[in-house]
Enzyme design. Structure first.
Site, PDB file in Angstrom:
ATOM      1  N   LYS A  22     -27.256 -49.878 -17.557  1.00 26.52           N
ATOM      2  CA  LYS A  22     -28.298 -49.911 -18.585  1.00 26.52           C
ATOM      3  C   LYS A  22     -29.153 -48.653 -18.536  1.00 26.52           C
ATOM      4  O   LYS A  22     -29.446 -48.044 -19.573  1.00 26.52           O
ATOM      5  CB  LYS A  22     -29.181 -51.142 -18.386  1.00 26.52           C
ATOM      6  CG  LYS A  22     -30.480 -51.124 -19.197  1.00 26.52           C
ATOM      7  CD  LYS A  22     -31.423 -52.203 -18.761  1.00 26.52           C
ATOM      8  CE  LYS A  22     -32.752 -52.108 -19.481  1.00 26.52           C
ATOM      9  NZ  LYS A  22     -33.546 -50.915 -19.070  1.00 26.52           N
ATOM     10  N   ASN A  23     -29.547 -48.241 -17.329  1.00 27.51           N
ATOM     11  CA  ASN A  23     -30.469 -47.114 -17.209  1.00 27.51           C
ATOM     12  C   ASN A  23     -29.825 -45.780 -17.566  1.00 27.51           C
ATOM     13  O   ASN A  23     -30.530 -44.814 -17.835  1.00 27.51           O
ATOM     14  CB  ASN A  23     -31.067 -47.068 -15.805  1.00 27.51           C
ATOM     15  CG  ASN A  23     -32.026 -48.218 -15.549  1.00 27.51           C
ATOM     16  OD1 ASN A  23     -32.568 -48.810 -16.474  1.00 27.51           O
ATOM     17  ND2 ASN A  23     -32.219 -48.570 -14.285  1.00 27.51           N
ATOM     18  N   ASP A 116     -40.985 -53.279 -20.724  1.00 25.39           N
ATOM     19  CA  ASP A 116     -41.538 -54.257 -19.793  1.00 25.39           C
ATOM     20  C   ASP A 116     -42.930 -53.854 -19.322  1.00 25.39           C
ATOM     21  O   ASP A 116     -43.198 -52.682 -19.088  1.00 25.39           O
ATOM     22  CB  ASP A 116     -40.635 -54.388 -18.564  1.00 25.39           C
ATOM     23  CG  ASP A 116     -39.320 -55.068 -18.893  1.00 25.39           C
ATOM     24  OD1 ASP A 116     -39.284 -55.801 -19.890  1.00 25.39           O
ATOM     25  OD2 ASP A 116     -38.339 -54.849 -18.169  1.00 25.39           O
ATOM     26  N   ARG A 121     -47.613 -46.908 -16.375  1.00 24.26           N
ATOM     27  CA  ARG A 121     -46.470 -46.013 -16.277  1.00 24.26           C
ATOM     28  C   ARG A 121     -46.725 -44.827 -17.212  1.00 24.26           C
ATOM     29  O   ARG A 121     -46.143 -44.725 -18.290  1.00 24.26           O
ATOM     30  CB  ARG A 121     -45.170 -46.742 -16.663  1.00 24.26           C
ATOM     31  CG  ARG A 121     -44.799 -47.830 -15.686  1.00 24.26           C
ATOM     32  CD  ARG A 121     -43.366 -48.266 -15.849  1.00 24.26           C
ATOM     33  NE  ARG A 121     -43.176 -49.078 -17.044  1.00 24.26           N
ATOM     34  CZ  ARG A 121     -41.988 -49.510 -17.463  1.00 24.26           C
ATOM     35  NH1 ARG A 121     -40.903 -49.182 -16.803  1.00 24.26           N
ATOM     36  NH2 ARG A 121     -41.889 -50.254 -18.538  1.00 24.26           N
ATOM     37  N   PRO A 122     -47.608 -43.929 -16.824  1.00 20.62           N
ATOM     38  CA  PRO A 122     -48.003 -42.833 -17.708  1.00 20.62           C
ATOM     39  C   PRO A 122     -46.852 -41.862 -17.946  1.00 20.62           C
ATOM     40  O   PRO A 122     -45.902 -41.793 -17.174  1.00 20.62           O
ATOM     41  CB  PRO A 122     -49.142 -42.160 -16.936  1.00 20.62           C
ATOM     42  CG  PRO A 122     -48.867 -42.475 -15.503  1.00 20.62           C
ATOM     43  CD  PRO A 122     -48.272 -43.858 -15.508  1.00 20.62           C
ATOM     44  N   ASP A 124     -47.483 -38.546 -18.298  1.00 15.38           N
ATOM     45  CA  ASP A 124     -48.105 -37.241 -18.118  1.00 15.38           C
ATOM     46  C   ASP A 124     -47.112 -36.191 -17.616  1.00 15.38           C
ATOM     47  O   ASP A 124     -47.205 -35.019 -17.994  1.00 15.38           O
ATOM     48  CB  ASP A 124     -49.297 -37.335 -17.163  1.00 15.38           C
ATOM     49  CG  ASP A 124     -48.921 -37.880 -15.802  1.00 15.38           C
ATOM     50  OD1 ASP A 124     -48.319 -38.960 -15.749  1.00 15.38           O
ATOM     51  OD2 ASP A 124     -49.231 -37.237 -14.787  1.00 15.38           O
ATOM     52  N   GLN A 125     -46.139 -36.600 -16.792  1.00 14.54           N
ATOM     53  CA  GLN A 125     -45.162 -35.631 -16.294  1.00 14.54           C
ATOM     54  C   GLN A 125     -44.192 -35.203 -17.391  1.00 14.54           C
ATOM     55  O   GLN A 125     -43.734 -34.059 -17.410  1.00 14.54           O
ATOM     56  CB  GLN A 125     -44.404 -36.212 -15.100  1.00 14.54           C
ATOM     57  CG  GLN A 125     -45.282 -36.512 -13.895  1.00 14.54           C
ATOM     58  CD  GLN A 125     -46.056 -35.293 -13.419  1.00 14.54           C
ATOM     59  OE1 GLN A 125     -45.475 -34.306 -12.971  1.00 14.54           O
ATOM     60  NE2 GLN A 125     -47.378 -35.348 -13.529  1.00 14.54           N
ATOM     61  N   ILE A 329     -43.278 -48.427  -6.100  1.00 14.16           N
ATOM     62  CA  ILE A 329     -43.053 -47.789  -7.406  1.00 14.16           C
ATOM     63  C   ILE A 329     -43.955 -48.412  -8.470  1.00 14.16           C
ATOM     64  O   ILE A 329     -44.708 -47.722  -9.156  1.00 14.16           O
ATOM     65  CB  ILE A 329     -41.577 -47.907  -7.823  1.00 14.16           C
ATOM     66  CG1 ILE A 329     -40.648 -47.446  -6.687  1.00 14.16           C
ATOM     67  CG2 ILE A 329     -41.319 -47.090  -9.093  1.00 14.16           C
ATOM     68  CD1 ILE A 329     -40.799 -46.006  -6.282  1.00 14.16           C
TER      69      ILE A 329
END
Length: 428
Positions: A22-23, A116, A121-122, A124-125, A329
Site C-alpha cells: 500500500k505504501n 488517518d 504530522r506536519p 514542513d519538511q 513515530i
C-alpha cells in the site's frame, strides 16, 4: 458506514498471498503523472485508496484502468485542474500530488491532505524541500499553492531535519525533473522508497542512493515507461497476517514476502517464542504455545515499523507477563486501546507513546470502531480470537489498507461478512 462482522473462535489455517505494498502504491500512482507515456503496474493491492487515487487522476483527465491487480495509467492527456477535495482529504498520501504536479507542471495547488488521524504530522519538511528547489509555497484556507514557474526547479542540497518517508518521496518526485543535481540528506530508507526510485529509474530518471542516508538525483527532461512495474510485497500486510497466525492459528503459510523487509519484526516474534520458518519468499507460522513478553520500540526503517505496533498487540495478549510498546513515530497512535479494552483486553497507555500490554485470558466479542487502518487490523485479529460476535464499525479504514481482506480471511477459515460496501468495486 461499512462494517465487518466476525464470529470468533475459528482457528486460522492454510495459506495467504500478500498483495502489493500500500505504501508504495499510493506514491507510485501520483508518480505516474510524471511520465510522457502510458504506465502499467501489476501486483497492485485492491484497496479503497487506489480507487480514491483514480478519482483524483480522472479530475486531471488522466485515464486509468484497474482490474485484478493490474493498473494502467495514461497521463499523456493530463490537464491542470482543481483536485477533488473530498478524495484528497480521504487519504494522507494524496500529498504526493504536490511533488508530482510540481515536477510535471512546475506548480501545484492541493487541498491540505487528510487520512488517518495519528496526531500531528506536519509537512514542513516537504515544504522545505520544495522551497530549496526554487518553489514559492503559500497556504490559505486549507489550500497549499506551490509555484516554481518563474525560474523553474533547480537542483539543490537539502538536509531533512527529521527522517520523513513522505518528504523524501515528495522531494524525489519534484527533483527528478529539476535542472541539475539534487542531493537529499538524512532521508528515509524504507523499501517503498527504493520501489519508487526503481520505477522512476526504469523510465529514465537518474536517482542514486535510495535505501541509504543520502539520495542524489540528476534531473532529466523526459520519463518514458518501457515495461510494467511490479509493486513490491506489502511488509505491513505480511506482518499483520503473521501476528494473526501466531495469535490464533493452526499453521499458516504467508506467501509473496521479502523476509529482509521484516527482519525487525520477525526478530521480536522469535524473541517471543513464535514457531516460525522463514523461506526465500514465504514465512510459515506454526501454532503458538508458551510465549514470552517483549519490549518494542518503533523506529524508522530498518527499525520496528510504527504500522505494525497495533497489529502485533493482540499477539502480546498471549504472553505470560507484561509487554511494552514505545511509539516514537506517532505517540498518539493509541486509538485501538479503548476498543480492545471493551473486548476484555488488559492494556493501557499512561504516558504519551508508551503502551503496556498484559496477559489477557479471554476476549469477548462486542461492537467496536476502527479509528484508522492499523487500529482496525488489531481489532480484526482480536475479533478472530474472541468468543462470540464482534462488529467492527467504520471498517472502510481497514478496506483502505488491506488487499482483498474478506477473501483472504475466509480462505484462512474466518467466519465474517462485510456490510455497507461494494466489494467488487471497493467503493463505499
Amino acid at each position: 458506514m461499512a462494517k465487518i462482522i466476525i464470529n470468533g473462535g475459528h482457528k486460522v489455517a492454510g495459506q495467504v498471498t500478500i498483495g502489493g505494498a500500500k505504501n508504495s502504491t499510493v506514491a507510485l500512482i501520483p508518480a505516474a503523472i510524471l511520465a510522457d507515456t502510458a504506465v502499467n503496474f501489476d501486483n497492485v493491492p485492491q484497496i479503497l485508496d487506489v480507487k480514491n487515487l483514480q478519482y483524483i487522476l480522472a479530475a486531471m483527465n488522466v485515464h486509468s484502468n484497474f482490474h485484478d491487480g493490474d493498473l494502467s495509467i495514461d497521463p499523456t492527456t493530463i490537464k491542470e485542474a482543481p483536485l477533488p477535495a473530498t478524495a484528497i482529504k480521504s487519504l494522507r498520501a494524496s500529498y504526493y500530488f504536490m511533488g508530482a504536479l510540481l515536477g510535471r507542471f512546475g506548480r501545484a495547488t492541493v487541498t491540505f491532505p487528510g487520512g488517518d488521524n495519528l496526531g500531528s504530522r506536519p509537512i514542513d519538511q516537504h515544504i522545505k524541500g520544495f522551497e530549496a528547489l526554487g518553489a514559492k509555497v503559500t497556504e490559505k484556507d486549507d489550500v497549499i499553492n506551490i509555484d516554481a514557474t518563474e525560474n523553474g526547479l533547480k537542483g539543490a542540497r537539502i538536509a531533512l531535519d527529521t527522517v520523513s518517508v513522505g518528504a523524501t518521496i515528495n522531494i524525489i518526485l519534484a527533483a527528478v525533473r529539476a535542472e541539475g543535481q539534487t542531493i537529499i540528506e538524512n532521508v528515509a530508507k524504507e523499501p517503498e522508497i527504493i520501489d519508487i526510485a526503481t520505477f522512476l529509474n526504469n523510465m529514465g530518471a537518474n536517482i542514486r542512493g535510495a535505501g541509504t542516508d543520502t539520495i542524489r538525483i540528476t534531473g532529466v527532461d523526459s520519463l518514458k515507461a518501457q515495461n510494467t512495474h511490479t509493486v513490491i510485497p506489502d511488509r505491513i500486510e505480511a506482518g499483520t497476517y503473521m501476528s494473526m497466525a501466531a495469535a490464533y492459528g493452526d499453521g499458516v503459510t504467508i506467501q509473496n514476502v521479502i523476509p529482509e523487509h521484516l527482519e525487525s519484526y520477525t526478530s521480536k516474534l522469535i524473541e517471543m517464542g513464535v514457531d516460525m520458518q522463514i523461506g526465500d519468499d514465504s514465512i510459515y507460522i506454526g501454532p503458538s504455545r508458551a510465549l514470552k513478553p517483549v519490549s518494542i520500540k518503533t523506529m524508522p526503517y530498518p527499525g520496528f515499523a510504527t504500522d505494525l505496533q497495533q497489529p502485533i498487540t493482540p499477539l502480546l495478549f498471549l504472553a505470560e507477563g507484561e509487554s511494552t510498546i514505545i511509539e516514537t513515530i506517532y505517540p498518539q497512535r493509541i486509538r485501538h486501546i479503548a476498543e480492545l479494552r471493551r473486548m476484555g483486553a488488559e492494556l493501557s497507555s499512561l504516558n504519551p507513546g508508551e503502551i503496556k500490554i498484559n496477559h489477557s485470558k479471554r476476549l469477548v466479542g462486542t461492537t467496536v470502531e476502527a479509528a484508522e487502518i492499523r487500529a482496525g487490523a488489531a481489532l480484526v485479529i482480536a475479533a478472530i480470537m474472541a468468543d462470540g460476535q464482534t462488529v467492527i464499525d467504520n471498517a472502510s479504514h481497514i478496506l483502505r489498507g488491506y488487499d482483498r481482506i474478506a477473501e483472504k480471511l475466509r480462505g484462512l477459515g474466518v467466519d465474517l461478512q462485510i456490510e455497507g460496501v461494494d466489494l467488487i468495486n471497493l467503493m463505499p
